[in-house]
Design a protein around this motif. Structure first.
Motif, PDB file in Angstrom:
ATOM      1  N   PRO A  41       0.804  -1.226   0.000  1.00 21.80           N
ATOM      2  CA  PRO A  41       0.000   0.000   0.000  1.00 21.80           C
ATOM      3  C   PRO A  41       0.835   1.274   0.000  1.00 21.80           C
ATOM      4  O   PRO A  41       0.414   2.292  -0.557  1.00 21.80           O
TER       5      PRO A  41
ATOM      6  N   LEU B  67      -7.156   0.839  -2.929  1.00 26.87           N
ATOM      7  CA  LEU B  67      -6.978   1.764  -1.806  1.00 26.87           C
ATOM      8  C   LEU B  67      -7.233   0.996  -0.522  1.00 26.87           C
ATOM      9  O   LEU B  67      -8.275   0.350  -0.372  1.00 26.87           O
TER      10      LEU B  67
ATOM     11  N   MET C 150      -7.305   1.362   3.665  1.00 27.40           N
ATOM     12  CA  MET C 150      -7.320   2.259   4.820  1.00 27.40           C
ATOM     13  C   MET C 150      -7.400   1.410   6.084  1.00 27.40           C
ATOM     14  O   MET C 150      -8.438   0.784   6.353  1.00 27.40           O
ATOM     15  N   GLU C 151      -6.308   1.364   6.832  1.00 27.75           N
ATOM     16  CA  GLU C 151      -6.264   0.545   8.045  1.00 27.75           C
ATOM     17  C   GLU C 151      -7.006   1.224   9.194  1.00 27.75           C
ATOM     18  O   GLU C 151      -7.133   2.447   9.236  1.00 27.75           O
ATOM     19  N   GLU C 152      -7.496   0.397  10.121  1.00 26.97           N
ATOM     20  CA  GLU C 152      -8.229   0.884  11.300  1.00 26.97           C
ATOM     21  C   GLU C 152      -9.319   1.880  10.908  1.00 26.97           C
ATOM     22  O   GLU C 152      -9.446   2.954  11.496  1.00 26.97           O
ATOM     23  N   PHE C 153     -10.105   1.498   9.914  1.00 29.08           N
ATOM     24  CA  PHE C 153     -11.169   2.394   9.440  1.00 29.08           C
ATOM     25  C   PHE C 153     -12.226   2.599  10.517  1.00 29.08           C
ATOM     26  O   PHE C 153     -12.845   3.660  10.594  1.00 29.08           O
TER      27      PHE C 153
ATOM     28  N   GLN D 280     -18.382   8.095   6.988  1.00 28.28           N
ATOM     29  CA  GLN D 280     -16.922   8.143   7.132  1.00 28.28           C
ATOM     30  C   GLN D 280     -16.217   8.017   5.789  1.00 28.28           C
ATOM     31  O   GLN D 280     -15.102   8.508   5.620  1.00 28.28           O
TER      32      GLN D 280
ATOM     33  N   CYS E  35     -12.655  10.153   2.092  1.00 24.66           N
ATOM     34  CA  CYS E  35     -11.727   9.520   1.152  1.00 24.66           C
ATOM     35  C   CYS E  35     -11.960  10.070  -0.249  1.00 24.66           C
ATOM     36  O   CYS E  35     -13.055   9.994  -0.790  1.00 24.66           O
TER      37      CYS E  35
ATOM     38  N   CYS F  96      -9.911  -3.033   8.358  1.00 25.79           N
ATOM     39  CA  CYS F  96      -9.502  -2.155   7.263  1.00 25.79           C
ATOM     40  C   CYS F  96     -10.645  -1.989   6.269  1.00 25.79           C
ATOM     41  O   CYS F  96     -11.564  -2.816   6.195  1.00 25.79           O
TER      42      CYS F  96
END
Length: 313
Positions: free
Chosen positions: A43, A67, A69-72, A131, A135, A251
């Motif tokens: 990533p 794409l 996104m960790e700890e979303f 949320q 992005c 994620c």
């Protein structure tokens, strides 16, 4: 229900060539061939890098359209979401999965669509969708369908390489990975080739910057060492390349562009070590969006979906 393994396992939803540990019987027939992925997506760089013990170690290529996104969401939010999902029934699905659907009634083969008993996305998804607005890749993303899939190692849960439908669903596929980490395996059936670039020099093994990947054309002797100690680019058939996209717990992953339309995605049985839940959101295709042939039906379905008052259909 007659299952793929010749038996009818309790709670099994397999049809045709699909099978799981519930229907494979005492002999536990081998699952479909699942070769090891030979590249891993990074990533941080957007590159697919050759795995250490594969023939492609030391090689890489750009892998656009992902794409991650960790700890979303937080651990507490994850627990709350799973608890709410488990209050509703999970229906048996294929290859050892269970599912909950929130979406219109669709016949993909005949390309027919109607609202049916669809009452909207679930209330707990309203915050998740909000949320997503932060992005940039998800600008204007309006989910019209949500599918929850439950994977368990005891059932041999998996999903074969596939493309999501293109007639109804739009470009971006958005998934939230819950309860455990897994690997999304990407494969390509096209007859073309992929250009690989060396990631390091033979002497110092230092990573070459991504920008250098476009400066050296492939030569007649791919893999040959150049005067600066680097290897020249090489071409390999796309069919020989499989890319692992590691998905950490909690994620959010988005597939779009080439990763959506050129590469099939799968979850192999060996990558389910404990219970895993995947929430996938899909948007409408252009045909059902503003200016499209079925714009009015698209508006109707979005109005239902974004009420966030739904129950599984």
């Amino acid at each position: 229900m007659e299952a793929a393994g010749g038996g009818a396992g309790p709670g099994c939803g397999c049809k045709g060539i699909r099978s799981c540990l519930l229907c494979e019987g005492p002999a536990q027939a081998a699952p479909p061939p699942q070769g090891e992925d030979n590249f891993t997506y990074c990533p941080a760089t957007g590159l697919a890098k050759g795995n250490e013990h594969s023939e492609f170690a030391g090689w890489a290529f750009p892998f656009p359209g992902v794409l991650l996104m960790e700890e979303f969401i937080s651990e507490g939010e994850e627990s709350e979401i799973v608890e709410l999902m488990d209050r509703d029934d999970w229906k048996p699905s294929q290859s050892g999965r269970k599912k909950q659907d929130y979406g219109p009634k669709v016949n993909f083969k005949k390309q027919r669509l109607k609202a049916g008993s669809f009452t909207g996305l679930p209330s707990f998804s309203k915050k998740i969708v909000a949320q997503m607005e932060a992005c940039s890749v998800l600008g204007g993303f309006l989910p019209v369908e949500q599918c929850n899939l439950d994977y368990m190692p005891e059932r041999g849960s998996a999903i074969d390489p596939h493309f999501d439908d293109w007639w109804l669903w739009g470009e971006r596929l958005v998934s939230l990975n819950l309860l455990s980490e897994t690997v999304l395996s990407m494969s390509c059936d096209s007859e073309d080739s992929i250009q690989l670039f060396p990631t390091s020099s033979k002497e110092n093994r230092e990573l070459n910057p991504p920008g250098s990947f476009t400066q050296t054309p492939p030569c007649q002797n791919p893999g040959e060492e150049g005067p600066n100690g680097t290897l020249s680019p090489r071409l390999v058939p796309s069919r020989e390349v499989t890319v692992a996209v590691p998905l950490p717990r909690r994620c959010l992953v988005v597939l779009y562009g080439e990763a959506r339309y050129r590469w099939k995605h799968a979850i192999h049985r060996r990558h389910i070590q404990r219970r895993r839940i995947c929430i996938t959101f899909r948007e409408l295709s252009e045909e059902f969006s503003a200016g499209g042939r079925h714009e009015e039906l698209g508006k109707e379905l979005l109005g239902i979906a974004l009420s966030f008052q739904g129950r599984p259909v």
